[in-house]
Scaffold this motif. Structure first.
Motif, PDB file in Angstrom:
ATOM      1  N   UNK A  47       0.822  -1.218   0.000  1.00  0.00           N
ATOM      2  CA  UNK A  47       0.000   0.000   0.000  1.00  0.00           C
ATOM      3  C   UNK A  47       0.858   1.271   0.000  1.00  0.00           C
ATOM      4  N   UNK A  48       1.921   1.370   0.816  1.00  0.00           N
ATOM      5  CA  UNK A  48       2.757   2.588   0.758  1.00  0.00           C
ATOM      6  C   UNK A  48       3.338   2.884  -0.619  1.00  0.00           C
ATOM      7  N   UNK A  49       3.805   1.857  -1.358  1.00  0.00           N
ATOM      8  CA  UNK A  49       4.404   2.121  -2.665  1.00  0.00           C
ATOM      9  C   UNK A  49       3.344   2.594  -3.654  1.00  0.00           C
ATOM     10  N   UNK A  50       2.119   2.095  -3.528  1.00  0.00           N
ATOM     11  CA  UNK A  50       1.036   2.517  -4.412  1.00  0.00           C
ATOM     12  C   UNK A  50       0.666   3.979  -4.168  1.00  0.00           C
ATOM     13  N   UNK A  51       0.585   4.376  -2.900  1.00  0.00           N
ATOM     14  CA  UNK A  51       0.264   5.774  -2.577  1.00  0.00           C
ATOM     15  C   UNK A  51       1.366   6.704  -3.066  1.00  0.00           C
ATOM     16  N   UNK A  52       2.609   6.318  -2.836  1.00  0.00           N
ATOM     17  CA  UNK A  52       3.736   7.162  -3.254  1.00  0.00           C
ATOM     18  C   UNK A  52       3.746   7.366  -4.762  1.00  0.00           C
ATOM     19  N   UNK A  53       3.403   6.324  -5.512  1.00  0.00           N
ATOM     20  CA  UNK A  53       3.362   6.454  -6.970  1.00  0.00           C
ATOM     21  C   UNK A  53       2.304   7.455  -7.405  1.00  0.00           C
ATOM     22  N   UNK A  54       1.108   7.352  -6.848  1.00  0.00           N
ATOM     23  CA  UNK A  54       0.030   8.258  -7.255  1.00  0.00           C
ATOM     24  C   UNK A  54       0.374   9.713  -6.967  1.00  0.00           C
ATOM     25  N   UNK A  95      12.095   0.367  -3.560  1.00  0.00           N
ATOM     26  CA  UNK A  95      13.218  -0.485  -3.161  1.00  0.00           C
ATOM     27  C   UNK A  95      12.796  -1.506  -2.117  1.00  0.00           C
ATOM     28  N   UNK A  96      11.945  -1.068  -1.176  1.00  0.00           N
ATOM     29  CA  UNK A  96      11.552  -1.933  -0.067  1.00  0.00           C
ATOM     30  C   UNK A  96      10.675  -3.087  -0.502  1.00  0.00           C
ATOM     31  N   UNK A  97      10.037  -2.987  -1.670  1.00  0.00           N
ATOM     32  CA  UNK A  97       9.221  -4.112  -2.143  1.00  0.00           C
ATOM     33  C   UNK A  97       9.887  -4.857  -3.301  1.00  0.00           C
TER      34      UNK A  97
END
Length: 483
Positions: free
Chosen positions: A104-111, A144-146
């Motif tokens: 979820x964090x990587x998805x929010x950061x992308x948007x 990076x974390x995922x």
């Protein structure tokens, strides 16, 4: 002679779980599907969004990409070390747990990178700060974390090199499916024609497209978590040997196969990401219709889906390295031929592009199996797999290639006279800038692919015979362990 430090005891064993099968391949495909809903979106539209919508100078965007990826030298490797050394109380979740935590964090950061209101900021500095902060949050931390755990996971799903070729092919299929959605469908949505009859990119449509891609990414990560099984785990009965960070990094960085693959990957990503980043400019400026990017991407990607079956067969029959050498050389020649023919028909150029990208995709469908071979080579040499660290070093090399590509796109566009201020106003570029875009979109990827072929031929040691020998060595060690 092969160095076999620590060869007296198997450091890893296989868990007694269900056999490797279709669920694992499908789940691993979903992983890269999720990754590329944010990664391909960034490589395809990030620079276009900030130059043509927000009005940032292309050189400034390119500089950000270069600096961020150099910074990733630290975040990627640190993440790899964390993955290898973070306590794991539950066998079979060394890598999957990170997918659960970071999806979820990587998805929010992308948007957040594509918020259209940024174009309304009065301060140019404020625009640059938003672009920089959101890009670092997405790329240097969340992605990076995922991505490091996800990429490392392939080496523990199966010990069989043929299974790993299948995993690599299915992973690349996931990437291609995301690429089809983003590169084929999105151009039909985000490109519009303004009142002056000029093809432009819509900021609002780009923002909502990015939000949808982020939501889809989370669902894909859930599929990865639920379907994939980690089978290769640490042998709890083996003597515990705590290797210092310096020594561990030293053995990783002395891995000849890894260093050669880094060279090839860096050049490949430079060529591949460069042409991907230039594609929008080519169709907007040279062919005068950004929507043509959709059929070009469709024809470059959809035929390669056959590689989910063909690439593992090619790898088994001829060897991964041998196949990679051949197809990258052919792809380079096709791009160079397209430049020297000075093609004016969009349909003809798309034909050249589709064939060249099919060649590149043959290699891309196998490249993730290369890294699992390198991890095996590391265990044969040192007695330690260091999955996360090896993959992190390799991942950083790929990111550096992406960074150099991003920097070169910005710098070379400025060099040929592309004007972001004119583009943000929906006006056409100068003739010299248009011809320059055509030169850049063909020559740089063409030369780059030929260099990839040469580096694999002369530098990479894990040809078919050596891979088979390494697999046999590790199998004999594990068979000696009582399960």
């Amino acid at each position: 002679m092969t160095n076999t430090i620590g060869a007296s005891a198997a450091k890893t064993i296989e868990r007694d779980v269900r056999p490797f099968g279709f669920r694992d391949k499908l789940g691993y495909m979903f992983g890269d599907f999720g990754n590329d809903f944010t990664f391909i979106l960034q490589s395809t539209f990030f620079m276009l969004f900030y130059t043509n919508v927000v009005g940032i100078h292309p050189g400034h965007v390119g500089t950000l990409l270069l600096v961020a990826r150099i910074f990733d030298a630290f975040t990627d490797v640190i993440m790899g070390i964390i993955v290898d050394r973070f306590p794991n109380a539950k066998a079979g979740f060394k890598f999957k747990r990170w997918v659960k935590w970071i999806a979820i964090p990587v998805a929010i950061a992308s948007a957040l990178m594509y918020m259209s209101f940024v174009a309304d900021f009065e301060s140019y500095t404020a625009k640059v700060v938003w672009m920089t902060a959101t890009y670092f949050l997405w790329g240097s931390f969340c992605y990076s974390a995922i991505n490091i755990p996800y990429g490392s996971m392939a080496s523990v799903i199966s010990t069989n090199p043929d299974d790993r070729s299948h995993l690599s092919a299915w992973r690349s299929t996931g990437a291609n499916l995301a690429n089809i959605v983003i590169s084929t469908a999105l151009p039909l949505i985000v490109y519009v024609t303004n009142e002056a009859g000029v093809s432009i990119i819509s900021g609002d449509r780009m923002m909502w497209s990015a939000v949808v891609c982020s939501i889809l990414a989370v669902f894909c990560y859930a599929g990865l978590y639920l379907l994939v099984e980690e089978r290769v785990v640490e042998n709890a009965d083996a003597p515990k040997e705590r290797v210092g960070l310096g020594k561990m990094l030293g053995t990783v960085l002395s891995n000849r196969a890894l260093l050669a693959l880094i060279v090839a990957a860096l050049i490949l990503l430079l060529a591949f990401m460069y042409v991907g980043g230039m594609l929008g400019y080519l169709f907007l400026e040279y062919f005068r219709d950004g929507r043509l990017q959709s059929p070009a991407s469709f024809l470059a990607l959809v035929p390669s889906l056959v590689l989910i079956v063909l690439s593992p067969w090619l790898a088994k029959k001829f060897g991964k390295a041998e196949v990679g050498i051949t197809v990258t050389f052919l792809g380079g020649l096709i791009f160079l031929a397209a430049y020297f023919l000075k093609i004016e028909s969009a349909a003809v150029w798309i034909g050249f592009y589709a064939v060249a990208m099919f060649c590149v995709n043959v290699f891309n469908f196998l490249v993730w199996a290369f890294i699992t071979d390198v991890i095996d080579y590391q265990e044969v040499r040192t007695g330690h797999r260091d999955d996360g660290t090896v993959y992190a070093v390799y991942s950083w090399a790929r990111k550096l290639g992406q960074a150099i590509a991003g920097f070169l796109i910005g710098a070379s566009l400025a060099w040929v006279g592309f004007d972001s201020a004119i583009a943000s106003q929906g006006l056409p570029q100068s003739e010299s800038a248009v011809n320059g875009v055509y030169f850049l979109a063909n020559v740089i990827p063409g030369v780059g692919l030929i260099l990839v072929s040469l580096s694999l031929f002369f530098l990479y040691p894990l040809k078919k015979k050596m891979v088979e020998e390494n697999v046999a060595i590790l199998a004999s060690r594990r068979e000696a362990v009582e399960l």
